[in-house]
Design an enzyme around this catalytic site. Structure first.
Site, mmCIF file in Angstrom:
data_model
loop_
_atom_site.group_PDB
_atom_site.id
_atom_site.type_symbol
_atom_site.label_atom_id
_atom_site.label_comp_id
_atom_site.label_asym_id
_atom_site.label_seq_id
_atom_site.Cartn_x
_atom_site.Cartn_y
_atom_site.Cartn_z
ATOM 1 N N ASP A 72 8.312 -12.061 -2.812
ATOM 2 C CA ASP A 72 7.360 -11.415 -1.916
ATOM 3 C C ASP A 72 5.974 -12.040 -2.005
ATOM 4 O OD1 ASP A 72 6.808 -10.499 -4.504
ATOM 5 O OD2 ASP A 72 7.595 -8.502 -4.128
ATOM 6 N N GLU A 141 9.011 3.766 -9.145
ATOM 7 C CA GLU A 141 9.765 4.634 -8.249
ATOM 8 C C GLU A 141 11.037 3.961 -7.733
ATOM 9 O OE1 GLU A 141 7.077 5.970 -5.250
ATOM 10 O OE2 GLU A 141 5.766 6.986 -6.685
ATOM 11 N N HIS A 143 11.434 0.698 -6.578
ATOM 12 C CA HIS A 143 11.425 -0.327 -5.532
ATOM 13 C C HIS A 143 11.787 -1.694 -6.111
ATOM 14 C CE1 HIS A 143 6.989 -0.573 -6.680
ATOM 15 N NE2 HIS A 143 7.362 -1.836 -6.773
ATOM 16 N N GLU A 148 10.160 -0.793 -0.454
ATOM 17 C CA GLU A 148 9.694 0.526 -0.842
ATOM 18 C C GLU A 148 10.722 1.594 -0.479
ATOM 19 O OE1 GLU A 148 7.031 0.549 -2.577
ATOM 20 O OE2 GLU A 148 5.350 -0.501 -1.670
#
Length: 250
Positions: A72, A141, A143, A148
């Site tokens: 990314d 969380e 990801h 996401e």
């Protein structure tokens, strides 16, 4: 999914670096094709890169026939910006090993047409057929890369909107000012990772990753926790330290 649990993060980093080197060397001993490596950024892999640089300097590995694809990049940051993932990768790894510059692939955060940039990136990965080893990490969380909560199993390289928790977590790199953190990024998708990779190693370190690790191991596929999709792949190794594990039920 398999697990490798180490007492300390340092032990885990050394183990992962040695696995990467072993995979490269074994592959190069059997073929002239390039070894294709998927790479992440962040605090978790930084130690792996430091170990790889030391192993390279010790003559244990060469990156001359390695092709890399990073996961990314922030949209809008130039490669020269110290907070860009392009800068991170050259600073932590590429400037210190013998990888040819033309073998390095990182999404262009300044692309005039981000969608076209993402499509070209996906096509280039497909051209190589398979990513031999994809190294990644998970967020608190769950990801993967910048996939996401809400990312689908079928997602591919694309422009993504960063959720508030990601922006808040990354503010430490932007003078602790959330308003300076880019709100969009370019990211490989869940399908890009799972359907193109022969082997996946995921780094999970620290107490703040306890819930993510528990969800990854015990939850059914859930778009709200993208790391649960790792269960769809037949060759995934979760490498963690003890602090990422909890003695109580999460």
């Amino acid at each position: 999914m398999q697990q490798a649990i180490f007492t300390t993060k340092e032990q885990a980093l050394k183990f992962v670096a040695q696995v990467v080197v072993q995979r490269i060397n074994d592959f190069q001993a059997s073929t002239s094709k390039p070894f294709v490596l998927g790479l992440p950024t962040g605090s978790s892999p930084e130690g792996v890169y430091a170990e790889l640089v030391q192993l390279y300097k010790a003559g244990k590995v060469s990156f001359k026939n390695v092709v890399t694809f990073n996961m990314d990049e922030y949209l809008g940051l130039p490669p020269q910006d110290s907070r860009s993932y392009h800068y991170f990768m050259f600073d932590k790894l590429f400037n210190h090993v013998d990888i040819p510059r033309e073998n390095i692939n990182i999404l262009n955060g300044l692309a005039k047409d981000p969608e076209a940039e993402c499509a070209a990136y996906e096509a280039k990965i497909s051209k190589y057929g398979r990513i031999n080893l994809f190294l990644g990490g998970v967020g608190p969380e769950g990801h993967l890369a910048f996939n996401e909560a809400g990312s689908t199993r079928e997602s591919r390289t694309r422009v993504v909107d960063l959720v508030p928790s990601t922006i808040e977590a990354n503010a430490r790199f932007f003078d602790n000012d959330k308003s300076k953190v880019p709100t969009k990024a370019l990211s490989v998708g869940i399908s890009t990772i799972l359907d193109n990779s022969e082997e996946i190693i995921i780094l999970v370190f620290g107490k703040n990753k306890q819930k993510a690790l528990s969800w990854t191991l015990s939850s059914k596929n859930n778009s709200q926790v993208p790391s649960t999709y790792l269960a769809d792949h037949s060759n995934v190794l979760l490498v963690s330290d003890l602090s990422a594990h909890s003695q109580s039920k999460l």
